[in-house]
Design a protein around this motif. Sequence first.
Motif, PDB file in Angstrom:
ATOM      1  N   ARG A 145       0.781  -1.122  -0.038  1.00 15.60           N
ATOM      2  CA  ARG A 145       0.037   0.008  -0.065  1.00 15.60           C
ATOM      3  C   ARG A 145       0.938   1.247  -0.010  1.00 15.60           C
ATOM      4  O   ARG A 145       0.676   2.259  -0.857  1.00 15.60           O
ATOM      5  N   THR A 146       1.908   1.155   0.728  1.00 13.43           N
ATOM      6  CA  THR A 146       2.947   2.554   0.898  1.00 13.43           C
ATOM      7  C   THR A 146       3.645   2.710  -0.512  1.00 13.43           C
ATOM      8  O   THR A 146       3.713   3.812  -0.922  1.00 13.43           O
ATOM      9  N   ALA A 147       3.927   1.524  -0.885  1.00 14.21           N
ATOM     10  CA  ALA A 147       4.876   1.737  -2.340  1.00 14.21           C
ATOM     11  C   ALA A 147       3.762   2.226  -3.372  1.00 14.21           C
ATOM     12  O   ALA A 147       4.001   3.030  -4.178  1.00 14.21           O
ATOM     13  N   TRP A 148       2.412   1.807  -3.632  1.00 12.01           N
ATOM     14  CA  TRP A 148       1.655   2.094  -4.462  1.00 12.01           C
ATOM     15  C   TRP A 148       1.115   3.481  -4.292  1.00 12.01           C
ATOM     16  O   TRP A 148       1.317   4.377  -5.241  1.00 12.01           O
ATOM     17  N   GLU A 149       0.669   3.953  -3.107  1.00 13.08           N
ATOM     18  CA  GLU A 149       0.210   5.374  -2.785  1.00 13.08           C
ATOM     19  C   GLU A 149       0.984   6.270  -2.910  1.00 13.08           C
ATOM     20  O   GLU A 149       0.888   7.686  -3.228  1.00 13.08           O
ATOM     21  N   LYS A 150       2.425   5.966  -2.311  1.00  9.35           N
ATOM     22  CA  LYS A 150       3.652   7.208  -2.373  1.00  9.35           C
ATOM     23  C   LYS A 150       4.534   6.957  -3.482  1.00  9.35           C
ATOM     24  O   LYS A 150       5.094   8.192  -3.534  1.00  9.35           O
ATOM     25  N   ILE A 151       4.620   6.123  -4.441  1.00 11.30           N
ATOM     26  CA  ILE A 151       5.379   6.114  -5.440  1.00 11.30           C
ATOM     27  C   ILE A 151       4.882   5.734  -6.754  1.00 11.30           C
ATOM     28  O   ILE A 151       4.933   6.266  -7.733  1.00 11.30           O
ATOM     29  N   LEU A 152       4.320   4.587  -6.684  1.00  9.64           N
ATOM     30  CA  LEU A 152       3.687   3.966  -8.045  1.00  9.64           C
ATOM     31  C   LEU A 152       2.648   4.534  -8.602  1.00  9.64           C
ATOM     32  O   LEU A 152       2.439   4.499  -9.976  1.00  9.64           O
ATOM     33  N   ARG A 153       1.769   5.100  -7.746  1.00 10.64           N
ATOM     34  CA  ARG A 153       0.432   5.665  -8.526  1.00 10.64           C
ATOM     35  C   ARG A 153       0.902   6.635  -9.248  1.00 10.64           C
ATOM     36  O   ARG A 153       0.243   6.873 -10.487  1.00 10.64           O
ATOM     37  N   GLU A 154       1.722   7.441  -8.793  1.00  9.72           N
ATOM     38  CA  GLU A 154       2.045   8.714  -9.479  1.00  9.72           C
ATOM     39  C   GLU A 154       2.974   8.293 -10.878  1.00  9.72           C
ATOM     40  O   GLU A 154       2.739   8.860 -11.758  1.00  9.72           O
ATOM     41  N   GLN A 155       3.896   7.453 -10.617  1.00 13.63           N
ATOM     42  CA  GLN A 155       4.848   7.034 -11.445  1.00 13.63           C
ATOM     43  C   GLN A 155       4.402   6.340 -12.744  1.00 13.63           C
ATOM     44  O   GLN A 155       5.053   6.149 -13.574  1.00 13.63           O
ATOM     45  N   LEU A 156       3.253   5.681 -12.449  1.00 14.42           N
ATOM     46  CA  LEU A 156       2.381   4.782 -13.529  1.00 14.42           C
ATOM     47  C   LEU A 156       1.451   5.674 -14.147  1.00 14.42           C
ATOM     48  O   LEU A 156       0.509   5.018 -14.860  1.00 14.42           O
ATOM     49  N   ASP A 157       1.303   7.008 -13.839  1.00 12.57           N
ATOM     50  CA  ASP A 157       0.219   7.803 -14.258  1.00 12.57           C
ATOM     51  C   ASP A 157       0.802   8.825 -15.376  1.00 12.57           C
ATOM     52  O   ASP A 157       1.779   9.607 -15.080  1.00 12.57           O
ATOM     53  N   SER A 158       0.558   8.699 -16.654  1.00  8.09           N
ATOM     54  CA  SER A 158       1.124   9.430 -17.633  1.00  8.09           C
ATOM     55  C   SER A 158       0.927  11.053 -17.411  1.00  8.09           C
ATOM     56  O   SER A 158       1.554  11.756 -18.177  1.00  8.09           O
TER      57      SER A 158
END
Length: 184
Positions: A145-158
Amino acid sequence: MAHLSSAQFQALRIAVLTVSDTRNLSTDSSGQTLIEGLEAAGHALVDRALVVDDIWQIRARLCAWIADPLTQAVLITGGTGFTARDNTPQAVAPLLDKTVDGFGELFRQVSRDEIGSSTIQSRALAGISNGTLVCCLPGSPGACRTAWEKILREQLDSRTRPCNFVPHLKTLPEQPALACGSRA
């Protein structure tokens, strides 16, 4: 410098791999946490698998997705600790064309607020192989959850500016137009 972002959201095709000697798909809360996050963000789950913590099984599953022209990212949970059975980093690292050194550093930094100095025991890592982003995360739902919410959600958003990973990933083959003329 050109910005590596887009005004429009681009849904990605993402696979989730859980590495565990004790879980099965019905008890895999970490993998489920990642799936819920990626789907809520508008991405598509292209495949999901669970393998035991064995270097060759991890590589076999990961290599198939890296070779698949329709898989743009792989999120791996589990096997990043220090026990004798934690083999994910050793399995994945040789398969990467480029490493994303800042991923593990940032993950440990944002995890510090939640787990304190224990974050130094995380061997989270990421890299790109054949146009596929591969991210290795610890095997707890909280870490995922931490990785998704604080890093991946933004970095996988074009749309994330000034840059994100989307321009570096495989371009999918053209998809047929829908009846109303819009794209899927």
